[in-house]
Structures are given as structure tokens and as C-alpha cells.
Design an enzyme around this catalytic site. Structure first.
Site, short mmCIF file in Angstrom:
data_model
loop_
_atom_site.label_atom_id
_atom_site.label_comp_id
_atom_site.label_asym_id
_atom_site.label_seq_id
_atom_site.Cartn_x
_atom_site.Cartn_y
_atom_site.Cartn_z
CG ASP A 272 -19.23 -32.32 -21.65
OD1 ASP A 272 -19.23 -31.51 -22.39
OD2 ASP A 272 -20.29 -32.40 -20.78
CG ASP B 203 -19.85 -28.73 -25.08
OD1 ASP B 203 -19.37 -29.44 -24.53
OD2 ASP B 203 -20.99 -28.55 -25.16
#
Ligand SMILES: *[C@@H]1O[C@H](CO)[C@@H](O)[C@H](O)[C@H]1NC(C)=O
Ligand SMILES: *[C@@H]1O[C@H](CO)[C@@H](O)[C@H](O)[C@H]1NC(C)=O
Ligand SMILES: *[C@@H]1O[C@H](CO)[C@@H](O)[C@H](O)[C@H]1NC(C)=O
Ligand SMILES: *[C@@H]1O[C@H](CO)[C@@H](O)[C@H](O)[C@H]1NC(C)=O
Ligand SMILES: *[C@@H]1O[C@H](CO)[C@@H](O)[C@H](O)[C@H]1NC(C)=O
Ligand SMILES: *[C@@H]1O[C@H](CO)[C@@H](O)[C@H](O)[C@H]1NC(C)=O
Length: 495
Positions: free
Chosen positions: A81, A277
Site C-alpha cells: 500500500d 495508491d
């Protein structure tokens, strides 16, 4: 699946015809190349169950990185992430982790009693991500290995409770760990810890997700793999939030849609700060902008399902969505943007478009953008370098990222790039407090108008408007909640 082998550098690779490169010739380059495995949930799109589109993010797909913790080593597969900064793993106490057939077991469970190198820290994590995933439990330190790299006292959190089966390896900015934001104590998170351990030169890494059909991509810490992109890497400034670098976001300045009959550019809500992201399965942009793209492509958004539907045949068309960043562009073709609904009752002939309206102030270029891009996240220089992906990369051509400025090999700075924007389309020349104040106003206003349609939205709206006031009067204190909201994939609400 792609191997994790690291090609020895050929001398020739050190002498490309670009003068400004930092060239670091060594016998063994200081890079770490790891495969990341794409996990596609069995039922990625649970049509009628979904009331909040952001739920898609945690449920549909993600990319796993393997690492070990403890002595002897305990194995973990964690979701990579770039939108958050902590590592956390589940323990046997976590709700999805009891029993021999618990979903957690596939991703690893940490048992501190079984590790001779475990130590307590004295602080805890209580984190809720934009997609709704949460984790609560103490921070600890223990030995971490990833590939051949070892970090002796890596700090991470162990979840005593979580609603996710897999833990997360957040590789965002060190200032954005939960502990740093909430307890004001920074610690070296993974990119910095790899630098401190000597494994890489600089807190920088490249992510190549590979295409939609592929089962694995790669993350390369400390280096760039020229084989995995086309054209040149274009370098853009990361957009600070309140004058501070907290989120791996750049300014989106244009979006265009090219079809066989037409080409249209859109400027609704632009320029806009968007986080790159990996932890977000979908791309999430403001509704006004997304609506234009739906119209151009012939997609329809179903409010009840929270799902943009599109004719599956569109996937075969030579249409593109092109994203511009002060002149640098990434083109996303239909084959990368449209995917099947897998539910048995999914409407025949319909597919899903990987682009949804964003929550106010949370604008993300997620996996449906990133699979078409090669992205170098240069945390040390607060820059991101981008190129279009190469889905047929051939042999690796790995170059090390050195230290200092201009250290990303082969990357060219985009002239006069927009370096300041908010999640609400307010851009200023200098950024800083003026941007902050405007962002705060716009964010709280639009959030309120949406109304709290779910518990988390309601709370984040409240947190946002509260802390934004604090920010306007005290620009040096950290306005946690608003920062997090604008930071996108980071925390939305947590106390
Ligand atoms: C992670 O490890 C498991 C086995 O422990 C292996 O099956 C999987 O392919 C590995 N994934 C990656 C991305 O290295
Ligand atoms: C699980 O919970 C028990 C009881 O609260 C506690 O003693 C134990 O340390 C916990 N285990 C882990 C791995 O957190
Ligand atoms: C954790 O490790 C200890 C020591 O090896 C062991 O006694 C205990 O059963 C383990 N706990 C779990 C939940 O596996
Ligand atoms: C670890 O190092 C060995 C020997 O230097 C090398 O052959 C291997 O490819 C490395 N593994 C990884 C994952 O980098
Ligand atoms: C879409 O992008 C591809 C690859 O960049 C390009 O070859 C193609 O011509 C583009 N199609 C349109 C309609 O612009
Ligand atoms: C974690 O935070 C949530 C709200 O953000 C709060 O309701 C909850 O009580 C906290 N949990 C713990 C164990 O502190």
C-alpha cells in the site's frame, strides 16, 4: 509468475546518453526486486451488497508482498500500500483468525511468544483506512526479512482485532505512520528502514503492477527497471498537504477521452491532488469529472449498486482515457479499464468500468490507473517519476537510484509542473497555508452536503471540518483528520 531474480548489471547499462544521471557502479547494485502477487477476490463485485463504493477497494483486488518477521522467521503475505505507511499483521486473537480454516491463515499470523527477537514498544495502532479496513493492536519491534534484506528491529503493529484477513505493508512517507500522526513519534518505516540497513541508497522505489490479465507485478526498492516502461520517465513534484509531504500525490491537470469519433478534454475539478495508491483497486475522482468520462465512453453509473456499468464490447475498442500531469501523460486503454462482473446474476453483456466518483477530498489513482503506468516514488526528493507501462518488458534492465537530487536514472524533470493543488481543485502558486485554508473550507463544505450516508463518512466529515479550523489558525500543528482525508488512502478516521 515472475521470478524474483535480480539481474547483475551489465556495464553498458551504466552509460546511457544522459548527462544528469547519478551513476553508481558497484559489483552488486543496491536494489531489492520483489514480485507482488495480484489477488483477485472470488467475488470481487458483490453487486447488491455494495452501498459504499469504497468497500470495493478492500474487497476486490490487491497486491501481496512476501516477507518474514521474527526469529525463527514467521511468514507473511501483506497487501502493498503506497497510500499508508505502517506495517501491521494479524495475530491469532484477531477476529478472522481463529480456527484452522480461518481466512487469515493464508496471509500469516504473528505469534510474539514464538519469536526470540520480539520487543514491545509501548504504543498502539488503531487505524481505519479509506476502504473501511481497520486494525487495532500494539506496536512491537522484531527482525524483518524481505528477500535478502534484513532489518533487525523493524517496528510494526500486531492486530488483536481487524476486519481484514491480510495485513498491510504501507510504504508511504514516514511522517504518515499512525504513531507519528497520533503520538507524534516518528519511526523508520519500511523504505527508510531499508536505507538505514544499507540495503538501498535512498528512500525510493518503483512499482510496476503489470496488466489486468497478469497475476503478478513487481516492486523494486532503490532502483528503476527500464524494461518495464515505454518512453522516458517524467518527474513531477509531490504535492504537499499543508506544506508538509505526507501523501504520495501529484497534481492531475487534465483528463481526456479519445474514441474513434471524438476526442474531448475535461477540466472539471482540475488541477486536483491525486494519490497514486496501490492499495485502492479503483480510480476515484470527483463526480463532475467522472460523469463526463462516463458520457464519453457510454458508461452508466447505477446509484443503487454504486457501480459504473459499461457494455463489455467497449473493452475491444481502441478508446483511451489519458491523464495529464503538467504535460506528462499516462494513457489507459479500455482493456485495462474494463473488467467482468463475476457474480452469477451480473447483467449479461455488462462489464464494470474501473472509475468511480470519489468521496470529497479523497481522490485516488488506484490500480485501474497504475496498471497502465510505471511509477517511481522518490520519497527522499519528494518527487514522482512516471511513464507508460511496458506490458511486454523482456529482460530486466535495472538501474540503481543514488542519493541526492536528480537521482532517478533516466528521468527528466517536467518544466513548470503544478506543485500545489488540493483534493478540491484549488491550486495556488506557492501552496502553504493559503491552500490549506481553501482546502479546509471546500472539503468540509462538500462533505457536509453529501450527508453522512454511512457511519464512516459521517465521522470523517465531522473530523474533517473540526480539524480544518484548527489548521487555519495553527498551521504548524498537525490537523490529523483533515490531513488524512486529503491524503486519500491514508487514515480516514481514528482516534
Ligand atoms: C509468497 O509465498 C508463497 C508461499 O509461502 C508463495 O506461494 C507465493 O507465490 C509468494 N508470493 C510472492 C508474491 O512472492
Ligand atoms: C491474545 O489475547 C490474550 C488474552 O487477552 C493475551 O494474553 C495474548 O497475549 C494475546 N495474544 C496475542 C498474540 O496478542
Ligand atoms: C505461540 O507460540 C508459543 C511458543 O512457541 C506456543 O506455545 C503457542 O501455542 C503459540 N500460539 C499460537 C496461537 O499458535
Ligand atoms: C539473494 O542473494 C542471492 C545471492 O547473492 C541471489 O542469488 C538471490 O537472487 C537473492 N535473492 C533475492 C530475492 O534478491
Ligand atoms: C490509444 O492509445 C494507444 C496507445 O497509446 C494508441 O496506439 C491509440 O492510437 C490510441 N487510440 C486513440 C483513439 O487515440
Ligand atoms: C479505535 O478507534 C475507534 C474510533 O476511531 C474507537 O471507537 C475505538 O474505541 C478505538 N479502539 C480502541 C481499542 O481504542
Amino acid at each position: 509468475m515472475r521470478g524474483s531474480s535480480l539481474l547483475p548489471l551489465i556495464a553498458g547499462l551504466y552509460f546511457p546518453c544522459i548527462g544528469a544521471l547519478s551513476l553508481h557502479k558497484r559489483d552488486v547494485p543496491a536494489v531489492l526486486d520483489f514480485p507482488i502477487e495480484r489477488i483477485q477476490a472470488a467475488h470481487p463485485l458483490r453487486k447488491r451488497d455494495i452501498v459504499d463504493v469504497s468497500v470495493l477497494n478492500t474487497e476486490s483486488s490487491y497486491y501481496l508482498l512476501n516477507l518474514t518477521l521474527g526469529t525463527p522467521a514467521q511468514k507473511f503475505s501483506l497487501a502493498l500500500d503506497t497510500g499508508s505507511s505502517d506495517i501491521w499483521v494479524n495475530t491469532a486473537n484477531s477476529s478472522l483468525c481463529s480456527g484452522s480454516d480461518a481466512p487469515c491463515n493464508a496471509y500469516g499470523l504473528y505469534n510474539y511468544s514464538a519469536s526470540s527477537t520480539y520487543e514491545t514498544v509501548g504504543t498502539s495502532i488503531n487505524i481505519t483506512y479509506a476502504g473501511g479496513t481497520n486494525a487495532y493492536g500494539p506496536y512491537v519491534t522484531d527482525k524483518l526479512t524481505v528477500g535478502n534484506a534484513t532489518i533487525d528491529k523493524m517496528q510494526f503493529a500486531i492486530a488483536e482485532s481487524s476486519n481484514a484477513a491480510q495485513g498491510i505493508v504501507g510504504i508511504g512517507y514516514q511522517v504518515s505512520t499512525y504513531q507519528s500522526e497520533y503520538d507524534h513519534k516518528e519511526y523508520a518505516n519500511l523504505p527508510q528502514a531499508l536505507v538505514d540497513s544499507g540495503a538501498i541508497n535512498s528512500a525510493a522505489y518503483s512499482v510496476w503492477l503489470n496488466g489486468l490479465e497478469a497475476t503478478s507485478g513487481s516492486v523494486l526498492f532503490g532502483g528503476v527497471n527500464k524494461a518495464q516502461y515505454q518512453g522516458e520517465l517524467q518527474t513531477l513534484p509531490i504535492v504537499p498537504v499543508y506544506g508538509e509531504y505526507m501523501s504520495l500525490a501529484i497534481a492531475l491537470t487534465g483528463v481526456s477521452v479519445e474514441t474513434d469519433s471524438d476526442s474531448n478534454s475535461y477540466t472539471q475539478n482540475l488541477p486536483l491532488s491525486v494519490s497514486l495508491d496501490t492499495g485502492s483497486a479503483f480510480t476515484e475522482l470527483p463526480e463532475a469529472l467522472v460523469t463526463k468520462i462516463y458520457e464519453a465512453l457510454g458508461a452508466t453509473y447505477d446509484e443503487n449498486d454504486g457501480m459504473p456499468y459499461i457494455d463489455c464490447d467497449t473493452r475491444e475498442k481502441d478508446y483511451n482515457v489519458t491523464y495529464s500531469f503538467s504535460g506528462a501523460t499516462v494513457t489507459v486503454g479500455m482493456s485495462q479499464l474494463i473488467f467482468d462482473g463475476t457474480e452469477p446474476d451480473f447483467p449479461k453483456g455488462d462489464c464494470v468500468l474501473g472509475l468511480v466518483p470519489s468521496e470529497p477530498g479523497v481522490n485516488l489513482l488506484g490500480d485501474t490507473f497504475l496498471r497502465s503506468a510505471y511509477v517511481v516514488y522518490d520519497l527522499a526528493n519528494n518527487e514522482i517519476s512516471l511513464a507508460n507501462t511496458n506490458l511486454n518488458p523482456g529482460d530486466d534492465e535495472i538501474l540503481e537510484i543514488g542519493t541526492g537530487t536528480d537521482s532517478v536514472p533516466g528521468a527528466t524533470l517536467v518544466p513548470s509542473a503544478v506543485s500545489s493543488a488540493t483534493g478540491n481543485g484549488v491550486a495556488t502558486a506557492t501552496g502553504g497555508v493559503r491552500t490549506v485554508t481553501e482546502a479546509a473550507t471546500a472539503t468540509s463544505g462538500s462533505t457536509e452536503s453529501t450527508g453522512g450516508s454511512s457511519a464512516s463518512r459521517g465521522s470523517s466529515a465531522e473530523a474533517t471540518s473540526t480539524s480544518s479550523k484548527g489548521m487555519a489558525v495553527a498551521p504548524t500543528s498537525k490537523p490529523i483528520h483533515l490531513l488524512s482525508g486529503l491524503a486519500g488512502a491514508g487514515l480516514l478516521l481514528a482516534l
